[in-house]
Design an enzyme around this catalytic site. Structure first.
Site, PDB file in Angstrom:
ATOM      1  N   GLU A 211       0.829  -1.229   0.000  1.00  0.00           N
ATOM      2  CA  GLU A 211       0.000   0.000   0.000  1.00  0.00           C
ATOM      3  C   GLU A 211       0.853   1.264   0.000  1.00  0.00           C
ATOM      4  O   GLU A 211       0.427   2.310   0.481  1.00  0.00           O
ATOM      5  CB  GLU A 211      -0.941   0.042   1.218  1.00  0.00           C
ATOM      6  CG  GLU A 211      -1.937  -1.063   1.305  1.00  0.00           C
ATOM      7  CD  GLU A 211      -2.792  -1.170   0.073  1.00  0.00           C
ATOM      8  OE1 GLU A 211      -2.919  -0.176  -0.658  1.00  0.00           O
ATOM      9  OE2 GLU A 211      -3.301  -2.267  -0.171  1.00  0.00           O
TER      10      GLU A 211
HETATM   11  C1  FAD Z   1       2.853  -9.926   0.496  1.00  0.00           C
HETATM   12  C2  FAD Z   1       2.642  -8.826  -0.500  1.00  0.00           C
HETATM   13  C3  FAD Z   1       1.349  -8.490  -0.881  1.00  0.00           C
HETATM   14  C4  FAD Z   1       1.131  -7.475  -1.817  1.00  0.00           C
HETATM   15  N1  FAD Z   1      -0.154  -7.207  -2.255  1.00  0.00           N
HETATM   16  C5  FAD Z   1      -0.333  -6.365  -3.320  1.00  0.00           C
HETATM   17  C6  FAD Z   1      -1.629  -6.229  -3.938  1.00  0.00           C
HETATM   18  O1  FAD Z   1      -2.615  -6.826  -3.509  1.00  0.00           O
HETATM   19  N2  FAD Z   1      -1.730  -5.427  -5.034  1.00  0.00           N
HETATM   20  C7  FAD Z   1      -0.669  -4.745  -5.551  1.00  0.00           C
HETATM   21  O2  FAD Z   1      -0.826  -4.047  -6.539  1.00  0.00           O
HETATM   22  N3  FAD Z   1       0.573  -4.864  -4.983  1.00  0.00           N
HETATM   23  C8  FAD Z   1       0.764  -5.653  -3.896  1.00  0.00           C
HETATM   24  N4  FAD Z   1       2.002  -5.800  -3.327  1.00  0.00           N
HETATM   25  C9  FAD Z   1       3.116  -5.037  -3.869  1.00  0.00           C
HETATM   26  C10 FAD Z   1       3.526  -3.890  -2.926  1.00  0.00           C
HETATM   27  O3  FAD Z   1       2.544  -2.903  -2.924  1.00  0.00           O
HETATM   28  C11 FAD Z   1       4.910  -3.415  -3.411  1.00  0.00           C
HETATM   29  O4  FAD Z   1       5.845  -4.410  -3.031  1.00  0.00           O
HETATM   30  C12 FAD Z   1       5.272  -2.065  -2.815  1.00  0.00           C
HETATM   31  O5  FAD Z   1       4.449  -1.064  -3.365  1.00  0.00           O
HETATM   32  C13 FAD Z   1       6.746  -1.700  -3.065  1.00  0.00           C
HETATM   33  O6  FAD Z   1       7.108  -1.897  -4.399  1.00  0.00           O
HETATM   34  P1  FAD Z   1       8.395  -2.769  -4.737  1.00  0.00           P
HETATM   35  O7  FAD Z   1       8.295  -4.041  -3.997  1.00  0.00           O
HETATM   36  O8  FAD Z   1       8.523  -2.844  -6.204  1.00  0.00           O
HETATM   37  O9  FAD Z   1       9.584  -1.965  -4.103  1.00  0.00           O
HETATM   38  P2  FAD Z   1      10.383  -0.737  -4.817  1.00  0.00           P
HETATM   39  O10 FAD Z   1       9.429   0.228  -5.418  1.00  0.00           O
HETATM   40  O11 FAD Z   1      11.446  -1.299  -5.691  1.00  0.00           O
HETATM   41  O12 FAD Z   1      11.045  -0.085  -3.528  1.00  0.00           O
HETATM   42  C14 FAD Z   1      12.211  -0.593  -2.872  1.00  0.00           C
HETATM   43  C15 FAD Z   1      12.710   0.468  -1.884  1.00  0.00           C
HETATM   44  O13 FAD Z   1      13.072   1.656  -2.596  1.00  0.00           O
HETATM   45  C16 FAD Z   1      12.350   2.772  -2.093  1.00  0.00           C
HETATM   46  N5  FAD Z   1      12.017   3.664  -3.189  1.00  0.00           N
HETATM   47  C17 FAD Z   1      11.396   3.349  -4.344  1.00  0.00           C
HETATM   48  N6  FAD Z   1      11.285   4.442  -5.103  1.00  0.00           N
HETATM   49  C18 FAD Z   1      11.829   5.466  -4.421  1.00  0.00           C
HETATM   50  C19 FAD Z   1      12.011   6.867  -4.684  1.00  0.00           C
HETATM   51  N7  FAD Z   1      11.576   7.443  -5.802  1.00  0.00           N
HETATM   52  N8  FAD Z   1      12.642   7.622  -3.750  1.00  0.00           N
HETATM   53  C20 FAD Z   1      13.057   7.066  -2.596  1.00  0.00           C
HETATM   54  N9  FAD Z   1      12.917   5.759  -2.305  1.00  0.00           N
HETATM   55  C21 FAD Z   1      12.307   4.970  -3.206  1.00  0.00           C
HETATM   56  C22 FAD Z   1      11.104   2.187  -1.443  1.00  0.00           C
HETATM   57  O14 FAD Z   1      10.543   3.048  -0.460  1.00  0.00           O
HETATM   58  C23 FAD Z   1      11.654   0.888  -0.871  1.00  0.00           C
HETATM   59  O15 FAD Z   1      12.241   1.143   0.369  1.00  0.00           O
HETATM   60  C24 FAD Z   1       2.238  -6.778  -2.356  1.00  0.00           C
HETATM   61  C25 FAD Z   1       3.528  -7.117  -1.949  1.00  0.00           C
HETATM   62  C26 FAD Z   1       3.746  -8.135  -1.064  1.00  0.00           C
HETATM   63  C27 FAD Z   1       5.166  -8.509  -0.706  1.00  0.00           C
END
Ligand code: FAD
Length: 610
Positions: free
Chosen positions: A449
């Site tokens: 989220e």
């Molecule tokens: C168990 C689980 C359930 C989930 N359920 C859903 C769901 O139902 N629907 C759905 O759509 N998604 C879902 N997700 C996905 C979840 O919302 C994402 O994992 C989350 O939004 C983070 O994206 P990412 O994993 O790609 O991390 P990234 O975006 O790659 O982020 C990695 C790190 O980098 C930081 N970061 C990224 N961009 C920036 C920036 N511009 N500036 C500074 N820091 C930054 C982040 O804060 C984080 O600390 C789920 C994930 C899991 C693991």
């Protein structure tokens, strides 16, 4: 073998809802006045407590140990989970709790309390009905009548599930990088969907006859980035006008993730339109000539709700970890009292440092509950009031508090679970005791989220500047006013003074941010956002818990020291003192660090890290 030991303090919930919040004012709104009184809350809590204890908690071990299983392209859940789901559903606490179509629906404040208990009993199961209920709510708001007639009742009844699909392998926090495409067909509003979404909670299972996926996708010619995205309702299976399933809609479950926790929720990779035969309905209007879609704004309705829900889940797990740690420390005997080294060996709950750890857990969970439930109260008031000014004022407070509820509580739960494990000593690290699972289940809350960074930027960006900063000023004034009103409180003079100093430190932090922005040093915003979110949460939670402590002192004076409730009120006073005197001063550390304007993290080049 993971263990469940469901414990819950309904007395604390009753204090918050029946004694502290102005629930009477909420229930006097037209939407509720003919349906509920404050005392009805007890009945809602009793049913949730019994179902949590007798049905959900016993199936929690299956949810964690067996969890969702992927076989031959399908997802299967343990039978005990399915049975528990149906019990929750039949009791009206499942997806139907999100059905706000008619007056008389349960206030969000009450359903939050119920869900807090259900989550505490089985953290990995609640998404099964929460995602379905909130997806149905979005379709109810943005879908056309024909679509709603076919899907809404099936979703709110829990027969069909629902999901939200933002994330793709290349688009996580950067939602605008989504590559899923939507191609118009000859039928107005109907599109062919192609793309892959990953990490989709409750993405598939043998529990539901059908699942309606809410999918963000880009129509042909739409803009790049978030501005060009639209929202589609994409069923797993197609259906006729009566809602009977007809055929598969080319939505393939590619696999499920093997996760650290939340094993009961199938986190799926879903592939849409591998055979070019996946259809979805556009919600709302298609992008016009400017290429702007409305999808992200629409999805925000679900995300705003889900962010509060994530705060609720985090709180539930933190509280459950605390209750279990507290009970364990009453029976674990180690060492003698520090002040009586030759005396008898005592339960560890007698030791100074263990009491400190327990009180920290109690105080923080109660402060976080105050933040969360007050925010739910604002949400309910914003929706229930017929007066546009009241709606606006309450909605603004909700808007400011929402990132605090999501980010602060979800960050805190991980540390609080660690503190609970510390109370257990080595046994806490062992899966036979419940806090290990609670810790595993909790880590995701600060990530999904929108990560803590995303929430913090929403706070210092959109929320600070909305309406030229007036709602933020109003939010600050509430604390200033509270301090002024209680300056002369003889019981809490030191705590009010500490809150006043913290408030000034936080005002100083806001001023430092403003100065940096005026100087054009914009990198300070992302550099400081997370710490500003923490400072802001602590000063606000400090006010709320102190308000509760003052009320508890009044109640204690009323009921007297021999009342059966005296210990409860003494515990509330202790929570207020501890939180304000031990947690809130962390703001000074943040203020001091930001004052230095240290830029080393931004100046750092990736190669400096090795
Ligand atoms: C168990 C689980 C359930 C989930 N359920 C859903 C769901 O139902 N629907 C759905 O759509 N998604 C879902 N997700 C996905 C979840 O919302 C994402 O994992 C989350 O939004 C983070 O994206 P990412 O994993 O790609 O991390 P990234 O975006 O790659 O982020 C990695 C790190 O980098 C930081 N970061 C990224 N961009 C920036 C920036 N511009 N500036 C500074 N820091 C930054 C982040 O804060 C984080 O600390 C789920 C994930 C899991 C693991």
């Amino acid at each position: 073998m993971p263990a469940t030991n469901f414990l819950f303090d309904t007395r604390e919930l009753k204090f918050v809802v029946k004694e502290w919040l102005d629930t009477q004012k909420l229930l006097s709104c037209d939407e509720y006045k003919d349906y509920y009184s404050v005392d009805d809350f007890d009945a809602f809590m009793d049913i949730a407590y019994k179902i949590s204890r007798d049905v959900l908690a016993p199936s929690n071990a299956d949810a964690d140990l067996i969890g969702a299983q992927f076989k031959d392209g399908n997802v299967y859940l343990p039978e005990s989970m399915k049975k528990a789901f149906h019990t929750v559903n039949d009791a009206g606490m499942g997806a139907s709790a999100f059905d706000y179509r008619e007056d008389g629906h349960i206030p969000r404040l009450f359903s939050c309390c119920q869900n807090e208990m259900l989550t505490a009993a089985a953290p990995g199961m609640v998404l099964l009905w929460i995602t379905g209920g909130s997806a149905a709510d979005v379709i109810e708001t943005f879908g056309d009548e024909a679509l709603k007639a076919k899907v809404i009742d099936n979703m709110f009844s829990g027969k069909w599930g629902g999901t939200m699909n933002l994330t793709e392998p290349g688009a996580g926090s950067d939602v605008g990088a989504a590559t899923t495409k939507a191609y118009a067909t000859d039928t107005p509003g109907l599109y062919k969907i192609r793309g892959t979404k990953c990490f989709i909670s409750a993405g598939d299972s043998d529990l539901f006859e059908n699942i309606i996926h809410l999918v963000l996708a880009r129509t042909e010619g739409a803009r790049e980035g978030t501005a060009g995205i639209s929202l589609f309702a994409v069923p797993k299976n197609r259906f006729d006008d009566e809602g009977n399933i007809t055929e598969w809609n080319d939505v393939t479950t590619v696999g499920i993730e093997h996760k650290m926790g939340q094993h009961g929720s199938a986190t799926c990779t879903l592939s849409y339109g591998e055979n070019n035969d996946c259809c979805g309905w556009l919600l709302g209007k298609a992008p016009g000539e400017d290429g702007k879609g409305h999808g992200l704004a629409q999805m925000f309705m679900m995300m705003n709700e889900s962010r509060l829900t994530t705060g609720m889940m985090s709180l539930a797990v933190a509280a459950e970890a605390y209750y279990n740690a507290r009970e364990y420390t009453k029976i674990r005997v180690q060492g003698t009292r520090f002040t009586d080294p030759k005396g008898q060996r005592v339960p560890i709950i007698e030791h100074e440092d263990v009491k400190r750890m327990l009180l920290r857990q109690k105080a923080c969970t109660e402060a976080m509950r105050a933040l969360l439930y007050k925010t739910y109260w604002y949400t309910d008031m914003a929706l229930a009031s017929k007066d546009p000014d009241v709606q606006k004022a309450n909605d603004e407070m909700f808007q400011i508090n929402n990132p605090l509820c999501k980010a602060y509580i979800s960050e805190m739960v991980w540390g609080l679970c660690a503190e609970a494990i510390q109370c257990y000593g080595g046994y806490g690290f062992i899966e036979e005791y419940p806090v290990a699972q609670l810790a595993r289940d909790s880590k995701i809350y600060s990530i999904w989220e929108g990560t803590t960074f995303i929430q913090s930027m929403d706070l210092v960006g959109r929320k600070f500047t909305m309406e030229k900063g007036k709602p933020l000023q109003k939010w600050m004034n509430e604390i200033a006013q509270f301090i002024k009103s209680h300056m002369d409180d003889i019981n809490f003079a030191a705590e009010v003074k500490m809150l006043a100093e913290s408030y000034h430190a936080f005002s100083d932090i806001l001023k430092m941010l403003e100065d940096k922005m005026n100087e054009g040093k914009i990198s300070y915003k992302p550099l400081w956002a997370n710490r500003i979110m923490f400072a802001m949460s602590m000063v606000y939670c400090g006010m709320l818990i102190l308000d509760q402590g003052i009320l508890a002192q009044m109640k204690l004076d009323e009921v007297g020291p021999d009342s059966f409730d005296a210990n409860f009120y003494k515990g509330k006073i202790a929570s207020a003192r501890f939180y304000v005197m031990n947690e809130v001063p962390n703001i000074f550390g943040i203020q001091r660090a930001l004052e230095t304007a240290d830029f080393s993290a931004v100046a750092l080049k990736p190669e400096h890290l090795g």
